[in-house]
Design an enzyme around this catalytic site. Structure first.
Site, PDB file in Angstrom:
ATOM      1  N   LYS A 171       0.837  -1.210   0.000  1.00 50.23           N
ATOM      2  CA  LYS A 171       0.000   0.000   0.000  1.00 50.23           C
ATOM      3  C   LYS A 171       0.874   1.265   0.000  1.00 50.23           C
ATOM      4  O   LYS A 171       0.546   2.263  -0.643  1.00 50.23           O
ATOM      5  CB  LYS A 171      -0.934  -0.018   1.217  1.00 50.23           C
ATOM      6  N   LYS A 239       0.007  11.629   5.725  1.00 48.22           N
ATOM      7  CA  LYS A 239       0.333  10.511   6.631  1.00 48.22           C
ATOM      8  C   LYS A 239       0.995   9.374   5.851  1.00 48.22           C
ATOM      9  O   LYS A 239       2.033   8.842   6.235  1.00 48.22           O
ATOM     10  CB  LYS A 239      -0.953  10.015   7.299  1.00 48.22           C
TER      11      LYS A 239
HETATM   12  P1  NAD Z   1     -12.408   9.033   7.331  1.00 47.46           P
HETATM   13  O1  NAD Z   1     -11.768  10.040   8.193  1.00 47.46           O
HETATM   14  O2  NAD Z   1     -13.493   9.446   6.373  1.00 47.46           O
HETATM   15  O3  NAD Z   1     -13.020   7.837   8.224  1.00 47.46           O
HETATM   16  C1  NAD Z   1     -12.472   7.383   9.424  1.00 47.46           C
HETATM   17  C2  NAD Z   1     -13.632   7.156  10.394  1.00 47.46           C
HETATM   18  O4  NAD Z   1     -13.132   6.581  11.599  1.00 47.46           O
HETATM   19  C3  NAD Z   1     -14.343   8.457  10.789  1.00 47.46           C
HETATM   20  O5  NAD Z   1     -15.734   8.300  10.570  1.00 47.46           O
HETATM   21  C4  NAD Z   1     -14.007   8.631  12.276  1.00 47.46           C
HETATM   22  O6  NAD Z   1     -15.054   9.228  12.994  1.00 47.46           O
HETATM   23  C5  NAD Z   1     -13.800   7.189  12.688  1.00 47.46           C
HETATM   24  N1  NAD Z   1     -12.940   7.028  13.868  1.00 47.46           N
HETATM   25  C6  NAD Z   1     -11.730   7.592  14.117  1.00 47.46           C
HETATM   26  N2  NAD Z   1     -11.240   7.152  15.276  1.00 47.46           N
HETATM   27  C7  NAD Z   1     -12.163   6.287  15.781  1.00 47.46           C
HETATM   28  C8  NAD Z   1     -12.232   5.498  16.954  1.00 47.46           C
HETATM   29  N3  NAD Z   1     -11.259   5.543  17.864  1.00 47.46           N
HETATM   30  N4  NAD Z   1     -13.327   4.713  17.131  1.00 47.46           N
HETATM   31  C9  NAD Z   1     -14.313   4.692  16.221  1.00 47.46           C
HETATM   32  N5  NAD Z   1     -14.319   5.411  15.093  1.00 47.46           N
HETATM   33  C10 NAD Z   1     -13.248   6.203  14.879  1.00 47.46           C
HETATM   34  O7  NAD Z   1     -11.232   8.306   6.556  1.00 47.46           O
HETATM   35  P2  NAD Z   1     -11.314   7.372   5.250  1.00 47.46           P
HETATM   36  O8  NAD Z   1     -11.084   8.209   4.043  1.00 47.46           O
HETATM   37  O9  NAD Z   1     -12.516   6.481   5.336  1.00 47.46           O
HETATM   38  O10 NAD Z   1      -9.961   6.526   5.456  1.00 47.46           O
HETATM   39  C11 NAD Z   1      -9.863   5.454   6.387  1.00 47.46           C
HETATM   40  C12 NAD Z   1      -8.559   4.712   6.115  1.00 47.46           C
HETATM   41  O11 NAD Z   1      -8.578   4.190   4.778  1.00 47.46           O
HETATM   42  C13 NAD Z   1      -7.306   5.585   6.228  1.00 47.46           C
HETATM   43  O12 NAD Z   1      -6.246   4.842   6.770  1.00 47.46           O
HETATM   44  C14 NAD Z   1      -7.020   5.956   4.780  1.00 47.46           C
HETATM   45  O13 NAD Z   1      -5.656   6.247   4.581  1.00 47.46           O
HETATM   46  C15 NAD Z   1      -7.455   4.683   4.064  1.00 47.46           C
HETATM   47  N6  NAD Z   1      -7.878   4.852   2.657  1.00 47.46           N
HETATM   48  C16 NAD Z   1      -8.686   5.882   2.280  1.00 47.46           C
HETATM   49  C17 NAD Z   1      -9.054   6.000   0.938  1.00 47.46           C
HETATM   50  C18 NAD Z   1      -9.937   7.133   0.436  1.00 47.46           C
HETATM   51  O14 NAD Z   1      -9.982   7.357  -0.774  1.00 47.46           O
HETATM   52  N7  NAD Z   1     -10.623   7.864   1.299  1.00 47.46           N
HETATM   53  C19 NAD Z   1      -8.621   5.061   0.006  1.00 47.46           C
HETATM   54  C20 NAD Z   1      -7.836   4.000   0.427  1.00 47.46           C
HETATM   55  C21 NAD Z   1      -7.475   3.905   1.768  1.00 47.46           C
END
Ligand code: NAD
Length: 294
Positions: A171, A239
């Protein structure tokens, strides 16, 4: 029926949980903000009040959280997954975190009679909504096979790439390529605009040749319209580029272009654009070129 607990119902975790429901699984969700849990319940899932409540009866726990400390807190913290799930539970961490943290989580899970795989995803919000994510999985072969039905409900490419932590290493390479490509597409668009070229026509012909790529297909139109609603937040890509640069350093590998793009992403964030889509790198190119932007 398999019960899957989904922790983290954000941009990615929300639609992934919805696809697990579509696949006929029993889904119980928890998110720090209640509103996102309510959205899952409206779609036919079950809501939980905290991590312990979510994972108590789960066969599989899918975490989709922002960063390494978030996953460590949810998995290793008091009342967390390892404290509260039953023996034999399989943890599938789909978040993008540091490879060494994934290795530690897998060891900690094993010590508690549980199993863990790292399964970061690529494909963005659209891939999560469509259930077409590309998923790079690190872990023991039997655990990866056990995770496969859940992963195939949210993705269309599921590949076991090696032992614990390997999924995160792949990744990191993915994020290096994506960031570099966005930067080049941004530079090309600002360059084309400066020459007064019809960018829509240019994008069309570029997409058909060797310069064609997914960023051009999926992001270029938004970039020309200066539409930077995330998608994938600059904060998160910053990050990830931190993970890439430190992992490259550990391996003694030079990534000069990656290091430069990491600096540009950091600068974009420092200027207050952390919550924009990562394609907002275009603003920085404009600013460096003395055009509007920034
Ligand atoms: P996001 O910020 O939209 O979602 C994260 C969620 O986790 C939020 O709703 C937040 O409220 C919740 N959260 C945080 N801490 C928490 C806790 N302690 N307990 C419960 N809930 C908690 O982020 P995202 O875009 O969905 O990304 C999530 C992961 O996936 C990241 O590591 C990101 O790098 C990865 N990712 C994102 C994408 C993208 O296009 N958005 C693509 C591939 C990978």
């Amino acid at each position: 029926m398999t019960t899957v607990a989904v922790i983290g119902l954000g941009i990615m975790g929300g639609p992934m949980a919805a696809n697990l429901l579509t696949a006929g699984l029993d889904v119980v969700g928890y998110n720090r903000t209640r509103e996102k849990v309510d959205q899952l319940v409206e779609r036919g899932g079950r809501g939980a009040d905290d991590v312990a409540d979510a994972v108590r009866d789960a066969d599989i726990v899918l975490t989709m959280l922002p960063d390494s400390p978030d996953v460590e807190g949810v998995v290793l913290g008091e009342g967390g997954v390892l404290d509260s799930a039953k023996a034999g539970t399989l943890l599938v961490d789909a978040s993008t975190i540091r490879p060494d943290v994934s290795v530690r989580l897998a060891e900690a899970a094993r010590a508690r009679g549980m199993r863990a795989v790292d399964a970061p995803v690529s494909g963005g919000e659209a891939g999560a909504v469509e259930g077409t994510l590309s998923i790079m999985v690190g872990g023991e072969p039997a655990d990866v096979e056990a995770a496969r039905p859940v992963l195939e409900a949210v993705g269309s490419t599921v590949v076991h790439v090696g032992p614990a932590g390997s999924g995160q290493t792949v990744k990191a390479a993915n994020q290096l390529i994506v960031a570099g490509t966005i930067e080049l597409v941004a530079e090309a668009l600002v360059f084309l605009e400066a020459h007064g070229v019809d960018t829509e026509a240019a994008i069309k012909v570029l997409a058909g040749g060797l310069a064609g790529n997914r960023i051009l297909d999926r992001k270029a139109a938004g970039m020309t319209a200066r539409e930077f609603t995330p998608g994938f937040r600059v904060d998160l890509h910053h990050k990830d580029l931190g993970i890439v640069t430190s992992a490259a350093r550990e391996a003694g590998v030079a990534i000069p272009v990656g290091a430069l793009v990491a600096q540009l992403m950091g600068s974009l964030r420092a200027q207050g654009h952390g919550s924009l889509d990562h394609s907002a790198l275009l603003l920085l190119v404009e600013q460096l070129s003395g055009r509007r932007g920034g």
